[in-house]
Write an enzyme that holds these catalytic residues in place. Structure first.
Site, PDB file in Angstrom:
ATOM      1  CE  LYS A  64      -5.847  -1.600   5.779  1.00  0.00           C
ATOM      2  NZ  LYS A  64      -5.006  -0.711   4.980  1.00  0.00           N
TER       3      LYS A  64
ATOM      4  CG  HIS B 150      -3.645   7.454  -0.009  1.00  0.00           C
ATOM      5  ND1 HIS B 150      -2.877   6.400   0.441  1.00  0.00           N
ATOM      6  CD2 HIS B 150      -4.458   6.956  -0.953  1.00  0.00           C
ATOM      7  CE1 HIS B 150      -3.220   5.309  -0.196  1.00  0.00           C
ATOM      8  NE2 HIS B 150      -4.181   5.614  -1.060  1.00  0.00           N
TER       9      HIS B 150
ATOM     10  CD  GLU C 125      -2.845   1.027   2.477  1.00  0.00           C
ATOM     11  OE1 GLU C 125      -3.101  -0.085   2.983  1.00  0.00           O
ATOM     12  OE2 GLU C 125      -3.309   2.090   2.904  1.00  0.00           O
TER      13      GLU C 125
ATOM     14  CG  ASP D  23       1.226 -16.742  10.907  1.00  0.00           C
ATOM     15  OD1 ASP D  23       0.457 -15.965  10.323  1.00  0.00           O
ATOM     16  OD2 ASP D  23       0.929 -17.908  11.206  1.00  0.00           O
TER      17      ASP D  23
HETATM   18  C1  MEV Z   1      -5.478   3.040   5.446  1.00  0.00           C
HETATM   19  O1  MEV Z   1      -4.727   1.926   5.063  1.00  0.00           O
HETATM   20  C2  MEV Z   1      -5.464   3.184   6.960  1.00  0.00           C
HETATM   21  C3  MEV Z   1      -6.327   4.298   7.525  1.00  0.00           C
HETATM   22  O2  MEV Z   1      -7.654   4.162   7.051  1.00  0.00           O
HETATM   23  C4  MEV Z   1      -6.255   4.184   9.020  1.00  0.00           C
HETATM   24  C5  MEV Z   1      -7.188   5.112   9.777  1.00  0.00           C
HETATM   25  O3  MEV Z   1      -8.234   5.486   9.230  1.00  0.00           O
HETATM   26  O4  MEV Z   1      -6.876   5.375  10.944  1.00  0.00           O
HETATM   27  C6  MEV Z   1      -5.832   5.633   7.055  1.00  0.00           C
END
Ligand code: MEV
Length: 451
Positions: A289, A402, A93, A305
């Site tokens: 995430k 991003h 990513e 892992d």
């Molecule tokens: C994207 O990979 C991760 C985010 O969505 C995490 C977040 O929203 O805190 C930017």
């Protein structure tokens, strides 16, 4: 009688696939593709020319027909407990490595990351059913424990010499939830190895020993001498194999992060965003995430892992009955403190860590850390990415940065030439990147070239 439909290629069963030679596997699979020749050539182009190296990769898994590459980046200048690391990060990513690196630089100037390992105990279980009297089972426990330890003596000897082994064996009664169901819950120390094979071998030995123990109890009625082993396996839930990492600084040290907010206001808004991830599962999932963007990248780079670490972290996030943020913020006495606490079972010896040539290099890059040290490093990158994400979200938003990082991917998708790419980088320096914007930019540029 209707006309018989021809069998579609995809409905056909490929017989004996696993026994085919690699070339033949590739050929068999290519029949599912519109242009088999191109497919075969492309997949082969990702084979290593060094046959020995390719054989190594083929043997990691099964039915392999090619290699799937993921970028290997590094985040330099990561300071943890006063020590600097160059941290390898394997992730596909865009923005993640850049975000982690920026956060590492920011916190490096503010004392760095602080980390400590809470504990390193892992758990395994023998799940079994026993139809005899509960009291009989529990009365035998001390003897059972001794039998189990004796049965695994040769397996645990080496691990004990390194400071690990079997820490504790508990008998857990679940008969109120499932008739006759009990489990042996065993705690292990596995030193610098992740320990999955060691734990599972011990558990399977325990299972046999438990059955044999009861078969030998001739004084019991026949129906009380049988133990049904349902399964024996380690648990990926490792709340006692846990690491804490945090950053902290005076509020005034956060001045200037956002042009509209002073340090105190920024910290309060940041805290609010983290608090939201403690009360709302939709936000908590995305928030965590973002943490795993950083953790997984290190876990993969070091041959560990990532499914196991993710599974442990997400169950831990739900330990209070509601899935919530793994990180938290405190603002006290003019200080901002941002913390992350996660379970994580990692190894720095054995398994893929010593087989995958890049995993070995990653560990060397990190100074060949112990497993607890690697836990601190991986958790740090989790906190770094979490900080970077929440900071962007609560200030200028995530898309601007991003999309800038994603610009190269968009240009590649649109088959931009090197010259177009260079021009796009200049053009989008101060312009928000969007798919439509890049499309328009290329259209105009290509028209100009034609005219
Ligand atoms: C994207 O990979 C991760 C985010 O969505 C995490 C977040 O929203 O805190 C930017």
């Amino acid at each position: 009688m209707g006309e018989e439909r021809p069998t579609r290629k995809r409905d056909r069963i490929i017989k004996g696939f696993s026994k085919l030679l690699k070339e033949d596997k590739l050929k068999a699979v290519s029949e599912y593709i519109e242009n088999p020749g191109e497919f075969i050539a492309l997949l082969k182009s990702f084979w290593y020319s060094d046959a020995e190296k390719q054989r190594q990769f083929d043997e990691f898994s099964e039915n392999t027909i090619s290699n799937f590459h993921i970028p290997y980046g590094v985040s330099p200048n990561v300071m943890i407990n006063g020590k600097r690391y160059v941290v390898p990060m394997v992730i596909e990513e865009s923005s993640v490595v850049a975000a982690a690196s920026a956060a590492a630089k920011f916190w490096g100037d503010r004392g760095g990351f602080h980390a400590e390992v809470v504990d390193t105990q892992k758990v395994g279980q023998v799940h079994f059913c026993y139809k005899g009297k509960k009291e009989t089972l529990f009365s035998f426990l001390p003897e059972i424990k001794k039998t189990l330890r004796d049965a695994t003596r040769s397996l645990t000897e080496k691990m004990e010499k390194r400071g690990g082994g079997i820490i504790d064996i508990q008998l857990v009664d679940f008969t109120d939830k499932l008739p006759d169901y009990y489990q042996l819950r065993v705690t292990f120390g596995t030193c610098d190895s992740m320990g999955a094979n060691f734990i599972n071998t011990c558990l399977e030995t325990f299972a046999h020993a438990l059955q044999d123990f009861f078969l030998r109890q001739n004084q019991l009625p026949e129906n009380e001498r049988h133990v049904e082993i349902v399964m024996s396996i380690l648990s990926n839930y490792t709340p006692e194999c846990r690491v804490k990492v945090w950053v902290e600084c005076p509020l005034y040290d956060l001045d200037g992060i956002d042009e509209h907010l002073d340090g105190k206001a920024f910290a309060e808004k940041f805290k609010k965003a983290v608090d939201i991830a403690h009360i709302d599962v939709y936000r908590a999932t995305t928030h965590n995430k973002g943490i795993y963007n950083g953790i997984d990248a290190v876990v993969i780079a070091t041959g560990n892992d990532f499914r196991a670490t993710e599974a442990a972290g997400h169950s831990y996030a739900a330990r209070n009955g509601q899935y919530e943020s793994l990180s938290s913020v405190e603002i006290n006495d003019g200080m901002f403190k941002f913390m992350l606490e996660v379970p994580m079972a990692l190894g720095t010896v054995g398994g893929l860590t010593s087989l995958h040539p890049l995993a070995k290099e990653s560990l060397e890059l990190l100074g060949n850390p112990s497993a607890p040290e690697l836990m601190m490093i991986a958790a740090t990158m989790g906190l770094a990415n979490n900080y970077a994400a929440v900071k962007s979200l609560t200030t200028k938003g995530i898309q601007q940065g991003h999309m800038k990082m994603h610009l190269a991917n968009i240009l590649n998708q649109m088959n931009a030439t090197d010259e177009e790419k260079t021009a796009a980088l200049v053009h989008f320096k101060d312009v928000t990147v969007t798919y439509a914007g890049v499309e328009e930019f290329l259209k105009v540029k290509r028209l100009k070239v034609k005219s």
